[in-house]
Design an enzyme around this catalytic site. Sequence first.
Site, mmCIF file in Angstrom:
data_model
loop_
_atom_site.group_PDB
_atom_site.id
_atom_site.type_symbol
_atom_site.label_atom_id
_atom_site.label_comp_id
_atom_site.label_asym_id
_atom_site.label_seq_id
_atom_site.Cartn_x
_atom_site.Cartn_y
_atom_site.Cartn_z
ATOM 1 N N GLY A 21 0.799 -1.222 0.000
ATOM 2 C CA GLY A 21 0.000 0.000 0.000
ATOM 3 C C GLY A 21 0.827 1.265 0.000
ATOM 4 O O GLY A 21 0.354 2.319 0.423
ATOM 5 N N GLY A 22 2.077 1.188 -0.484
ATOM 6 C CA GLY A 22 2.895 2.394 -0.594
ATOM 7 C C GLY A 22 3.200 3.058 0.737
ATOM 8 O O GLY A 22 3.465 4.260 0.784
ATOM 9 N N SER B 40 4.812 -5.423 -2.379
ATOM 10 C CA SER B 40 4.945 -3.984 -2.592
ATOM 11 C C SER B 40 5.631 -3.325 -1.388
ATOM 12 O O SER B 40 6.761 -3.654 -1.073
ATOM 13 C CB SER B 40 3.584 -3.374 -2.900
ATOM 14 O OG SER B 40 3.706 -2.066 -3.406
#
Length: 516
Positions: A119-120, A203
Amino acid sequence: MMMICCQILVAMSVQAQPLLKTHVETGDVEGVLDETLAVYKAIPYAAPPVGDLRWREPQPAASWEGVRVCDQFGLMPPQPTRPGRTADMMSEDCLYLGIATPATSVNDKLPVMVWIHGGGFQTEWYGGDLWKHLAMRGVVIVSIEYRTGALGFMAHPELTKESKDGHSGNYGLLDQIFALKWVQRNIANFGGDPSKVTIFGESAGAISCSMLCASPLAKGLFRACISQSGGSFAPWSDQPRSLGMDASQKGAEQQGLAFQKHLKKKNLKQLRKMDAMSLCDGNVGFAGFWPCVDGYVITDDQYRLYERGEYNDVPVIVMTNSDEGALFAPGNMTAENYQKTVQSIFGDWADKALKVYPGNDNDEAWHGFGDAFRDMGFAWPSYAWVSLQAKTGKSPAYAAFLAQPSTMSFSQDPRRRGVAHADDILYLNGHFLTQPDKFPVESAVAEIIQQYWVNFAKTGNPNGKGLPFWPTFDDAKATTMQFSNGASLIMRPNREQVDFVDSYYRAKREEVEKQR
């Protein structure tokens, strides 16, 4: 005699039940039954980071009386709202973890896999049923939440001054480390073996995994790591983080001061009094907050740490997707805008970049942007990781490449040519496995990936009966396992493009080191 037989049958039936009740250091907990799994959806592993604990290292959770029924997931950490993610679904009181265990006894000593979501570093959540299919293969799955955005990663001169160690930022990483320590102390009560912990993430979760592999604070907390689309090996400077460049604590502090100015607050005290959700918006930065090189959690340029062999040397699997950047390519990208974008990112290297990532028309520009994003954000960091560990580490490093075409991805944008960013999660969460008639090839690939992942968690080696042999990474040989219509070995993919990014980053690293 009949009574004795009935007693034996009852005892066998009870023994076969998953471990629905157990004890943790702060009290008794009760899970819920999900087929053959006991699932505990929200166990607090730390105190709520609210009030004076905002922007501080995590603190121990409070004890409770009686039995805590863990049948509902905790709320999401504060993050930008969007359809389906409203403010009432979020809370700064977010430091919980979930556990799914097939164990029937605390003596089972099963391998443990700890999931760190992506989720960055600003969005997403630890809840959901990602763990179900993996756990049913004989491993205990733990999914952890951590602070995100400004609440998780804001550095600030006043915070640095407050800290006895002179650091600030990276609170979300400290949450992850705190949760891993909790796992070491408590997971045996769920039938897990604390000496057999594998961390895995996607991620930002994969980037977190690489940082944990390099952090001295995480030493000994896990024995293996799986990265899906992420690593932290870019150069850093004393400026705020930018595309392709990470920040030192000094650079991150500048971002914190800019955020304070944007919010029109005089000092840290006023920032601590703000409602958590009001820290999730603004043109200056919720998305700009990211881990920094603080000399404490992250001690140096991670590329240099790996060159020197100064990291937590554990077996790793590092995977990227074939069309990662497609998710980030603007739908209305034009050739003209692309040329300007390349110039702004690469500067003096722009002409070389355009040869590797051409964009002479709008369609080519869209793909060029996506490919450059894929390689700078995911493929190159993953290559740097496995290649450096292959040179300086004693533990095996395995490279993987997910390239399975799927209508799930193409339905989002027909221009996509492969597996977009985050599509790999569909191979873990059972989406394809539960629909084999609709997705026969994807389901078969999901089965293979899950077998490799669980073998790795159990032994530190992905190989096992019925699977193609997977050797450790060797850049001169076909040692990258490609998942597409099965599994087969290939040479490192997109070699020309990744080598260009490697050369670019080498030059940038030398440039910033001369200035430092």
